[in-house]
Scaffold this active site. Structure first.
Site, PDB file in Angstrom:
ATOM      1  N   SER A 113       0.655  -1.041  -0.005  1.00  0.00           N
ATOM      2  CA  SER A 113       0.017  -0.126   0.162  1.00  0.00           C
ATOM      3  C   SER A 113       0.946   1.258  -0.025  1.00  0.00           C
ATOM      4  O   SER A 113       1.472   1.425  -0.983  1.00  0.00           O
ATOM      5  CB  SER A 113      -0.869  -0.153   1.267  1.00  0.00           C
ATOM      6  OG  SER A 113      -1.881   0.975   1.242  1.00  0.00           O
ATOM      7  N   HIS A 114       0.797   2.071   1.172  1.00  0.00           N
ATOM      8  CA  HIS A 114       1.471   3.294   1.198  1.00  0.00           C
ATOM      9  C   HIS A 114       2.688   3.226   1.689  1.00  0.00           C
ATOM     10  O   HIS A 114       3.304   4.423   2.058  1.00  0.00           O
ATOM     11  CB  HIS A 114       0.507   4.291   1.809  1.00  0.00           C
ATOM     12  CG  HIS A 114      -0.016   3.682   3.315  1.00  0.00           C
ATOM     13  ND1 HIS A 114      -0.816   2.469   3.412  1.00  0.00           N
ATOM     14  CD2 HIS A 114       0.485   3.804   4.546  1.00  0.00           C
ATOM     15  CE1 HIS A 114      -0.881   2.060   4.676  1.00  0.00           C
ATOM     16  NE2 HIS A 114      -0.203   3.068   5.283  1.00  0.00           N
ATOM     17  N   ASP A 277      -2.199   6.608  -3.386  1.00  0.00           N
ATOM     18  CA  ASP A 277      -1.129   5.750  -2.992  1.00  0.00           C
ATOM     19  C   ASP A 277      -0.592   4.837  -3.515  1.00  0.00           C
ATOM     20  O   ASP A 277      -0.978   4.682  -4.852  1.00  0.00           O
ATOM     21  CB  ASP A 277      -1.559   5.310  -1.380  1.00  0.00           C
ATOM     22  CG  ASP A 277      -2.673   4.094  -1.670  1.00  0.00           C
ATOM     23  OD1 ASP A 277      -3.110   3.851  -2.564  1.00  0.00           O
ATOM     24  OD2 ASP A 277      -2.356   3.296  -0.721  1.00  0.00           O
ATOM     25  N   ASP A 279      -1.015   1.464  -4.144  1.00  0.00           N
ATOM     26  CA  ASP A 279      -1.751   0.627  -4.817  1.00  0.00           C
ATOM     27  C   ASP A 279      -3.101   1.044  -5.434  1.00  0.00           C
ATOM     28  O   ASP A 279      -3.821   0.536  -5.910  1.00  0.00           O
ATOM     29  CB  ASP A 279      -1.915  -0.635  -3.823  1.00  0.00           C
ATOM     30  CG  ASP A 279      -2.865  -0.448  -2.741  1.00  0.00           C
ATOM     31  OD1 ASP A 279      -2.395   0.747  -2.206  1.00  0.00           O
ATOM     32  OD2 ASP A 279      -3.315  -1.261  -2.348  1.00  0.00           O
ATOM     33  N   ASP A 281      -5.610   2.809  -3.867  1.00  0.00           N
ATOM     34  CA  ASP A 281      -6.866   2.642  -3.187  1.00  0.00           C
ATOM     35  C   ASP A 281      -7.130   3.850  -2.195  1.00  0.00           C
ATOM     36  O   ASP A 281      -8.207   3.974  -1.743  1.00  0.00           O
ATOM     37  CB  ASP A 281      -6.928   1.264  -2.506  1.00  0.00           C
ATOM     38  CG  ASP A 281      -6.027   1.098  -1.362  1.00  0.00           C
ATOM     39  OD1 ASP A 281      -5.016   1.746  -1.176  1.00  0.00           O
ATOM     40  OD2 ASP A 281      -6.145  -0.019  -0.564  1.00  0.00           O
ATOM     41  N   ARG A 282      -6.038   4.511  -1.859  1.00  0.00           N
ATOM     42  CA  ARG A 282      -6.373   5.734  -1.010  1.00  0.00           C
ATOM     43  C   ARG A 282      -6.483   6.791  -1.856  1.00  0.00           C
ATOM     44  O   ARG A 282      -5.915   7.090  -3.131  1.00  0.00           O
ATOM     45  CB  ARG A 282      -5.211   6.009   0.024  1.00  0.00           C
ATOM     46  CG  ARG A 282      -5.000   4.912   0.881  1.00  0.00           C
ATOM     47  CD  ARG A 282      -3.965   5.148   1.967  1.00  0.00           C
ATOM     48  NE  ARG A 282      -4.217   4.110   2.784  1.00  0.00           N
ATOM     49  CZ  ARG A 282      -3.432   4.033   4.177  1.00  0.00           C
ATOM     50  NH1 ARG A 282      -3.023   5.392   4.688  1.00  0.00           N
ATOM     51  NH2 ARG A 282      -3.657   3.238   5.131  1.00  0.00           N
ATOM     52  N   LYS A 376     -11.322   0.044  -1.222  1.00  0.00           N
ATOM     53  CA  LYS A 376     -11.490   1.589  -1.376  1.00  0.00           C
ATOM     54  C   LYS A 376     -10.560   1.682  -2.636  1.00  0.00           C
ATOM     55  O   LYS A 376     -10.082   1.109  -3.360  1.00  0.00           O
ATOM     56  CB  LYS A 376     -10.900   2.350   0.020  1.00  0.00           C
ATOM     57  CG  LYS A 376      -9.262   1.866   0.048  1.00  0.00           C
ATOM     58  CD  LYS A 376      -8.863   2.322   1.515  1.00  0.00           C
ATOM     59  CE  LYS A 376      -7.738   1.624   1.883  1.00  0.00           C
ATOM     60  NZ  LYS A 376      -7.257   1.241   3.194  1.00  0.00           N
TER      61      LYS A 376
HETATM   62  C1  G1P Z   1      -4.268   1.218   8.244  1.00  0.00           C
HETATM   63  C2  G1P Z   1      -5.390   2.259   8.506  1.00  0.00           C
HETATM   64  C3  G1P Z   1      -6.701   1.377   8.026  1.00  0.00           C
HETATM   65  C4  G1P Z   1      -6.359   0.888   6.513  1.00  0.00           C
HETATM   66  C5  G1P Z   1      -5.429  -0.088   6.794  1.00  0.00           C
HETATM   67  C6  G1P Z   1      -5.063  -0.615   5.249  1.00  0.00           C
HETATM   68  O1  G1P Z   1      -4.417   0.315   9.332  1.00  0.00           O
HETATM   69  O2  G1P Z   1      -5.452   2.759   9.715  1.00  0.00           O
HETATM   70  O3  G1P Z   1      -7.836   2.338   8.178  1.00  0.00           O
HETATM   71  O4  G1P Z   1      -7.672   0.037   6.460  1.00  0.00           O
HETATM   72  O5  G1P Z   1      -4.166   0.839   7.094  1.00  0.00           O
HETATM   73  O6  G1P Z   1      -4.835   0.556   4.251  1.00  0.00           O
HETATM   74  P1  G1P Z   1      -3.600   0.345  10.678  1.00  0.00           P
HETATM   75  O7  G1P Z   1      -2.206   0.467  10.586  1.00  0.00           O
HETATM   76  O8  G1P Z   1      -4.081   1.216  11.465  1.00  0.00           O
HETATM   77  O9  G1P Z   1      -3.875  -1.180  11.165  1.00  0.00           O
HETATM   78 ZN    ZN Z   2      -3.255   1.440  -0.370  1.00  0.00          ZN
END
Ligand code: G1P
Ligand code: ZN
Length: 543
Positions: A113-114, A277, A279, A281-282, A376
């Site tokens: 992801s990010h 981000d 991938d 989705d954000r 998302k």
């Molecule tokens: C974090 C975000 C959560 C999101 C997840 C995946 O998770 O807080 O909202 O769904 O990344 O992108 P966390 O690190 O808080 O468990």
């Molecule tokens: Zn992501």
């Protein structure tokens, strides 16, 4: 081509977190580590024999190698077909769409992801089920159980598949279908939104900028925003996906998307700014001189979604993760929509979306989406915003201020304390848990606690439960403090403190968020004894 049976032993800690298995890239690159986990995915889903899966990824370092391993393992275990994005690229929402559209047995997404990418950064593997959404706990639990017992896996000995060449190739007895990862997704967006109205707004002089942060959305944003909607060439910045995302964190927040923030605060700022981000989705949404908090963005979209063709007949219900601000609840109340509060993580929205109980949902962590896929979706949020702006003729700032006037404002921020020693972070939560019952009526930093509890969730559709999902402290006057530990980190613990206060006074709409939350922040530190437990007085990130 030979199928090889490889002997192996379990690795510790292959437990999927909030969003799949996320580890340091080097951890994944150890011999047998990825292979073990992939074999356990097969076991967790009852085998891959005869199945069709989608394979996508955000282009990060090691993704191309991992894709080849997964293809050879799928072929060795009898999969019928893998649909893979050209260059092993496919955004998370596009993969979710492809899983649904082609009615496959699910898919694997290679992404952290990010989180940053590279040999010394992060990598991740996530399985999505046939509805297109992240595997629910029941499935990830089976995968995890398998990782503790694995003794062998199967893999095909073969050359790499040419993933740059579109079309179908064979790998052993399996078909590998290499597709354009963008086209179907762009078509879906064109069906959901009023592209003609957005095009007209843009040709009328509306200027936008989108920061793809050298991650997967570059090609998607170019095709949709520039080619199909007519935004000026170059409106999409940092559009080339890179294995290390150009060295930054592909995380659309004011800190990591600083280049965009600067552009949106400049004299000649465009009318609209956005970022996505790693991938895809954000999302982050900005107007000239204004950052729209994700919780507010969700509320604004819920209030106006009907302006887009896909949602013209109503959004039925909305859902937000528990730590997300309650801004959307006010919209739901006024519009008579059902409103759900779920644990953190997109997987908890799956059943509500599948059942049609909600059509729109979101998280404070820059995630917004709808029932068009089961993830998302960053570009979707950007396009819904553009559709609303085109339909109302308002600018971002005006729209948000009008929203606050109508529904009040939930001032909101999340403070992250990163790299805390796990034992210390856990001790903080454990200690506070034991004190929750006694907090009501006590006053901290001038704020009185109204109620406090630990969030646990029962899924209204299948009755499954999730306990210990965060500590909630409600303050008189509409404030709230939430504490939980991150489930996506790869080193130590991240303590997340979510801070919220409510105002209906218009002269407080313009105030600085951190300043406005001063009392709530001080109360949070006092209540949770953050310094005593962690030695920290200031967070690493204020989102
Ligand atoms: C974090 C975000 C959560 C999101 C997840 C995946 O998770 O807080 O909202 O769904 O990344 O992108 P966390 O690190 O808080 O468990
Ligand atoms: Zn992501």
């Amino acid at each position: 081509m030979d199928i090889v049976d490889v002997e192996t032993t379990p690795f510790e800690g292959q437990k999927p977190g909030t969003s799949g298995l996320r580890k340091k890239t080097k951890t994944f690159m150890q011999p047998r580590y990825l292979e073990n986990f992939v074999e356990c995915i097969w076991r967790g889903i009852g085998g891959v024999e005869g199945k069709t899966l989608v394979l996508g990824g955000d282009g990060r370092y090691f993704g191309d190698r991992a894709a080849q391993v997964i293809l050879r393992m799928a072929a060795a275990s009898g999969a019928r077909r893998i649909i893979v994005g050209q260059g092993a690229l496919m955004s998370t929402p596009a993969a979710s769409n492809m899983i649904r559209k082609r009615q496959t047995h699910g898919g694997i997404i290679l992404s952290a992801s990010h989180n940053p990418g590279g040999p010394d950064e992060d990598f991740g593997v996530k399985f999505n089920t046939p509805n297109g959404g992240p595997a629910p706990e029941e499935v990830t639990g089976r995968i995890f159980e398998a990782t503790k017992e694995i003794r062998r896996y199967r893999i095909l000995e073969a050359q790499d598949v040419d993933l740059d060449r579109l079309g179908t190739q064979r790998l052993g007895d399996m078909e590998v279908e290499v597709i354009d990862p963008v086209a179907d997704y762009a078509d879906l967006m064109e069906r959901l939104f009023d592209f003609a109205a957005i095009r007209e707004m843009i040709s009328g002089g509306f200027r936008l900028t989108f920061d793809a942060m050298h991650a997967v959305t570059g090609p998607y944003a170019r095709e949709i925003l520039e080619n199909r909607l007519g935004a000026a060439p170059g409106s999409v910045r940092n559009a080339e996906p890179k294995p290390d995302f150009g060295g930054g964190h592909p995380d659309p927040n004011p800190i990591w998307a600083e280049e965009l923030v600067r552009a949106m605060h400049a004299e000649d700022a465009p009318d609209f700014g956005a970022a996505s981000d790693g991938d895809g989705d954000r999302n982050m949404i900005m107007g000239p001189g204004m950052y729209v908090a994700p919780s507010d963005s969700l509320a604004v979209l819920a209030a106006n979604a009907e302006l887009a063709p896909a949602y013209a007949d109503g959004i039925r219900g909305v859902a937000r993760s528990m730590p997300t601000s309650r801004a959307v609840d006010h919209v739901a109340r006024k519009k008579g929509l059902e409103c759900f509060e779920t644990p953190t993580g997109w997987k908890f929205f799956g059943n509500l979306l599948d059942e049609g109980r909600v059509r729109l949902c979101g998280e404070e962590s820059a995630g917004t989406g709808s029932d068009h896929v089961r993830e998302k979706d960053g570009l979707w949020a950007v396009l819904l915003w553009l559709n609303v702006l085109a339909a109302t003729g308002k600018g971002v700032v005006e729209l948000v201020h009008d929203h606050w006037r109508e529904y009040g404002r939930d001032i909101y921020s999340r403070h992250d304390f990163e790299g805390v020693e796990s034992e210390k972070a856990e001790a903080l939560i454990d200690e506070l848990r034991t004190r929750l019952d006694g907090l009501a009526g006590q006053s901290f930093a001038g704020r009185v606690v109204e109620a406090a509890d630990e969030f646990s969730y029962t899924d209204p559709v299948d009755g499954s439960t999730a306990a210990q999902q965060g500590l909630r402290i409600y303050l008189e006057g509409g404030g709230r403090i939430v504490l939980r530990l991150s489930g996506t980190g790869t080193t130590g613990a991240t303590l997340r403190v979510y801070l919220e206060d409510r105002t209906e006074e218009q002269d407080r709409f313009g105030v600085d968020t951190q300043e406005a939350l001063g009392e709530v922040i001080a109360a949070a530190h006092e209540i949770a004894r953050i310094e005593a437990h962690t030695g920290r007085t200031e967070p690493d990130v204020r989102a």
